[in-house]
Design an enzyme around this catalytic site. Structure first.
Site, short mmCIF file in Angstrom:
data_model
loop_
_atom_site.label_atom_id
_atom_site.label_comp_id
_atom_site.label_asym_id
_atom_site.label_seq_id
_atom_site.Cartn_x
_atom_site.Cartn_y
_atom_site.Cartn_z
N LYS A 278 48.76 52.21 48.52
CA LYS A 278 47.59 51.33 48.48
C LYS A 278 46.31 52.17 48.47
O LYS A 278 46.22 53.18 49.16
CB LYS A 278 47.63 50.43 49.73
CG LYS A 278 46.37 49.64 50.02
CD LYS A 278 46.20 48.47 49.08
CE LYS A 278 44.94 47.68 49.43
NZ LYS A 278 44.58 46.75 48.33
N ASN B 268 44.09 38.18 42.73
CA ASN B 268 43.83 38.75 44.05
C ASN B 268 42.44 39.34 44.09
O ASN B 268 41.94 39.85 43.10
CB ASN B 268 44.88 39.81 44.42
CG ASN B 268 44.48 41.20 43.97
OD1 ASN B 268 43.67 41.86 44.62
ND2 ASN B 268 45.04 41.63 42.85
N GLY C 243 39.89 43.49 47.95
CA GLY C 243 38.69 44.26 48.27
C GLY C 243 38.98 45.57 48.98
O GLY C 243 38.19 46.03 49.82
N LEU C 244 40.12 46.18 48.62
CA LEU C 244 40.45 47.53 49.10
C LEU C 244 40.48 47.65 50.63
O LEU C 244 40.03 48.65 51.19
CB LEU C 244 39.47 48.57 48.52
CG LEU C 244 39.65 48.91 47.05
CD1 LEU C 244 38.53 49.82 46.55
CD2 LEU C 244 41.01 49.56 46.79
N CYS D 132 39.17 49.05 40.13
CA CYS D 132 39.30 47.90 41.03
C CYS D 132 38.22 46.87 40.70
O CYS D 132 37.03 47.17 40.76
CB CYS D 132 39.18 48.31 42.48
SG CYS D 132 39.26 46.88 43.59
N ASN E 105 45.12 48.20 35.29
CA ASN E 105 44.80 47.51 36.53
C ASN E 105 44.70 46.01 36.18
O ASN E 105 44.99 45.62 35.05
CB ASN E 105 43.48 48.05 37.10
CG ASN E 105 43.38 47.84 38.61
OD1 ASN E 105 43.71 46.77 39.12
ND2 ASN E 105 42.92 48.85 39.32
N THR E 106 44.28 45.20 37.11
CA THR E 106 44.29 43.76 36.87
C THR E 106 43.16 43.33 35.93
O THR E 106 42.14 44.00 35.80
CB THR E 106 44.13 43.00 38.18
OG1 THR E 106 43.00 43.49 38.87
CG2 THR E 106 45.37 43.16 39.04
N GLY F 268 50.86 39.88 37.28
CA GLY F 268 52.07 39.10 37.08
C GLY F 268 52.45 39.00 35.61
O GLY F 268 51.73 39.51 34.73
N GLY G 226 54.53 46.13 39.93
CA GLY G 226 53.56 45.72 40.93
C GLY G 226 53.91 44.39 41.56
O GLY G 226 54.74 44.30 42.47
#
Lengths: 309, 271
Positions: free
Chosen positions: A49, A73, A76-77, A134, A196-197, A221, A269
Site C-alpha cells: 500500500k 475508491n 486518500g492514501l 493517485c 492506476n484507477t 475492477g 488488484g
C-alpha cells in the site's frame, strides 16, 4: 508437456520473478493480512500500500462504492508513514519469501526523494514503485503523472538518490499514455506499471449528492480491463522498458491478454477483495494454458499479439 | 477466519423486503461470536463485484448452520433474496471483533432498529448463557409493523421486550429512542445498539448524558472485509492516523464514546 514444466519466470530489468503475477498496491495491505487465505509465497511478488513521509489519515467516508462490474475508491492514501512502515511492516514483509515492491507517494518532488533515500537504506526491498497517479489526493499524486515534464523531473530526482529498481506507476487519466511513459523512461525509470484507477464518480439520486465524500474516486475492477489493456498495448509500442500491466484482471484469460499486449508481468488488484485466492488460480491457469499451447516459457508470450498486427 | 463454499439451506421472507437466510457451514457456526459478521460472495463471477457483509443472527453449532437477515436494498441483496435453497455461496467469516462479553455489570438494554436486530438476537442469546448471564431488556423499532423482522426470535431471548413502530401499527407508537430514557432511568449497566445512523447517534447521546456505557454495531460500504482496502472506515474522536477506523477489522462493534457522531450524522454511514 508435463505439469510444472512451463518456465513461468520473468525478468523485470534484472528483477527475477518466479511467475508474472503480482498483488497490486492498495489491495494486499502489507503482505500479512491475507496470510490465512492466500499462499503468499506462491506469488510473483507483492506491491505494498502507498507510503508517504508522514502518516496520513486519508479521506472522509464513504470512501468506496460499487459500480457496474467495478468499484470506486477514494481512500486518500491512508497509511502509517514511512518510519512506522519500516519499523512495523518491513520485518514481516522480509519473511514472505517473495519480492517486495514498495509503493511511495508524495506531495512534492522532495517527498519522493526523501522516501526513496530512506527506503534505499532498508533491507529487503526489491524495487520502488513511484505512485504518480493517485487520483484521490489534492496535492501530488496524479498531478505529477499527467504531465510529461513533472513525470520526468520527479523520476530523475529519485534516480539520483537510489540504486533500487524504479517502477513508475502511470495514470490512465491522460490523453497520450505513451508520451508519459517515455518521459518516465527519460527520467531513469527501469520499469513502467499501468494502469492506476480511472477517475469517476456516482450520484445518489435519492439524496441528490455524490455517493463518495470525496465526490470523485478511482474506478477499478473488471469494468476497466479493456481500457487498461489498450493502454498497455499503446505503451508497449512506444517504449522498450518492461511493463507491469494491471487493471481489472480477474482471470488467467485477462492476465494473458495483458502479457500478449506487451506486459512482462501483471498485477491483480480489486479481484483480491472478492476472491482472495484468485492470484493462485491465475498462476495455475496460466501454466495450464502454456502446457496446452506448447509454450515452454511464459516470457515468450510477452507482446505476442503485436506480431500479428 | 474461514473461507468456505457453503450451501443455502433455508430461505424465509420475514418482512416486506427482508429475508432470513440459513447457510450450512460447521466452521463458521462453531466459531462465530455475537457481533461478528460474514462476507458473502454473491455470484461465481465479478458482477455485482463486491461481497456483502451480514451480521450473524444466530448459530446452531450442532447442526453446523448459521443465519443472517438480509434487507433488499439493491441488486446484490436482491440476488441473495431470490436465491433458492441449495444454491452455493462462497463465504468468509467469522470476521470483525464482536461484542466483548459479558461486558459491564448490571442489566442490559438492547436497542434495535429494523434489520439491525440481527446481531442483537445473537447477543441476547449469549447473555442468557450461564457464563455471561445478564437481565436483558430490548427495544425494537421499525417504521411499520411488517419491518419488525424476527421480533419473535428477539423476544424469546430477552427478559423484557418492547416493540415500537413509527406508524403505531404494532407495539408502541413513536421512535424507538423515545422509549430509551425510561429504560435508562430504571438503571442500566450497558446499552447495545444496532440500526440506522440517526438512531445510533441518538442512543449514543442519551447514554453519554446518562453516563451509561454504550456499544454500537456499525455498517459501511465494505470492500475486502479483512482490513486491507481501508474502504469501510468511520470517523472517530481520535486524532491522526487513528482518526478513521475500519468497520471490518477494528469493528463492527465500537464503544459509542469513541465515534464522532457529528461527522456520522453528516452522512458518513449508509444507514
Amino acid at each position: 508437456m508435463a505439469a510444472g514444466r512451463v518456465d513461468l519466470r520473468v525478468d523485470l530489468a534484472g528483477l527475477s520473478l518466479a511467475n508474472p503475477v503480482l498483488a497490486a498496491s492498495g489491495t494486499f495491505g502489507y503482505g500479512t493480512e491475507y496470510a490465512d487465505l492466500v499462499e503468499v509465497s506462491k506469488l510473483g511478488g507483492i506491491v505494498t500500500k502507498g507510503i508517504t513521509l508522514a502518516p496520513r489519515e486519508g479521506n472522509p467516508p464513504p470512501r468506496i462504492c460499487e459500480t457496474p462490474a467495478g468499484m470506486l475508491n477514494a481512500i486518500g492514501l491512508q497509511n502509517p508513514g514511512v518510519d512506522a512502515f519500516v519499523r512495523d511492516k518491513m520485518p514481516a514483509l522480509r519473511e514472505l519469501g517473495v519480492p517486495v515492491i514498495v509503493n511511495i507517494a508524495g506531495e512534492t518532488v522532495a517527498d519522493y526523494v526523501a522516501l526513496a533515500a530512506q527506503l534505499s537504506e532498508c533491507d529487503g526491498i526489491a524495487a520502488l514503485e513511484l505512485n504518480l497517479s493517485c487520483p484521490n489526493v489534492k496535492q501530488g499524486g496524479m498531478h505529477f503523472g499527467i504531465d510529461c515534464e513533472l513525470t520526468q523531473t520527479v523520476v530523475a530526482a529519485v534516480r539520483e538518490v537510489t540504486e533500487l529498481l524504479l517502477i513508475t506507476k502511470l495514470s490512465p487519466n491522460v490523453t497520450d499514455i505513451a508520451e508519459i511513459g517515455q518521459a518516465a523512461g527519460d527520467g531513469g525509470s527501469d520499469i513502467l506499471s499501468l494502469i492506476n484507477t480511472l477517475l469517476g464518480m456516482t450520484i445518489d439520486i435519492q439524496q441528490r449528492r455524490p455517493v463518495l465524500a470525496n465526490v470523485t474516486g478511482g474506478l477499478s475492477g473488471p469494468a476497466i480491463q479493456p481500457v487498461a489493456l489498450r493502454m498497455v498495448w499503446e505503451l508497449a509500442q512506444a517504449v522498450d522498458l518492461p511493463i507491469i500491466g494491471m487493471g481489472g484482471i480477474t482471470s488467467a484469460v485477462d492476465a494473458l491478454q495483458f502479457i500478449m499486449a506487451g506486459a512482462t508481468a501483471i498485477a491483480v488488484g480489486t479481484a483480491n477483495f472478492v476472491a482472495p485466492g484468485v492470484t493462485g488460480c491465475i498462476i495455475k491457469d496460466i501454466e495450464t494454458f502454456c502446457e496446452e499451447q506448447g509454450i515452454a516459457r511464459i516470457a515468450d508470450l510477452v507482446g505476442a499479439a503485436h506480431a500479428e498486427v | 477466519m474461514y473461507a468456505r463454499t457453503t450451501r443455502l439451506t433455508h430461505r424465509e421472507q420475514v418482512g416486506p423486503d427482508c429475508h432470513l437466510l440459513e447457510f450450512d457451514c460447521p466452521e463458521i457456526a462453531g466459531s462465530a461470536r455475537p457481533g461478528q459478521f460474514v462476507h458473502v460472495r454473491l455470484t461465481g463471477g465479478f458482477d455485482p463485484l463486491l461481497r456483502r457483509p451480514f451480521s450473524v443472527m444466530n448459530i446452531n453449532p450442532a447442526q453446523g448452520s448459521f443465519q443472517v437477515l438480509v434487507r433488499t436494498v439493491g441488486r446484490g441483496t436482491m440476488l441473495l433474496a431470490q436465491s433458492e435453497p441449495g444454491s452455493e455461496f462462497h463465504i468468509i467469516g467469522p470476521l470483525g471483533n464482536g461484542f466483548a462479553l459479558p461486558g459491564p455489570p448490571g442489566e442490559v438494554v438492547l436497542v434495535a432498529g429494523g434489520v439491525g436486530v440481527a446481531p442483537l438476537i445473537f447477543l441476547a442469546a449469549a447473555l442468557h448463557q450461564p457464563d455471561n448471564y445478564r437481565y436483558v431488556r430490548a427495544l425494537f423499532g421499525a417504521a411499520i409493523g411488517g419491518d419488525l423482522c424476527s421480533w419473535l426470535e428477539l423476544s424469546l431471548v430477552c427478559d423484557e421486550f418492547t416493540a415500537v413502530t413509527e406508524d403505531g401499527s404494532a407495539g408502541e407508537q413513536g421512535m424507538v429512542t423515545d422509549f430509551l430514557p425510561a429504560q435508562l432511568d430504571r438503571g442500566a449497566g450497558c446499552v447495545y445498539a444496532c440500526g440506522p445512523t440517526a438512531m445510533l447517534a441518538e442512543v449514543a447521546e442519551q447514554c453519554r448524558r446518562g453516563s451509561v456505557p454504550c456499544f454500537v454495531s456499525l455498517e459501511q460500504w465494505m470492500g475486502c472485509g479483512v482490513g486491507v482496502c481501508l474502504g469501510c472506515v468511520i470517523p472517530t474522536r481520535a486524532a491522526g492516523a487513528e482518526h478513521y477506523q475500519r468497520v471490518c477489522k477494528d469493528g463492527p462493534i465500537f464503544d459509542a464514546a469513541v465515534i464522532d457522531w457529528e461527522a456520522m450524522r453528516r452522512g458518513c454511514g449508509p444507514g
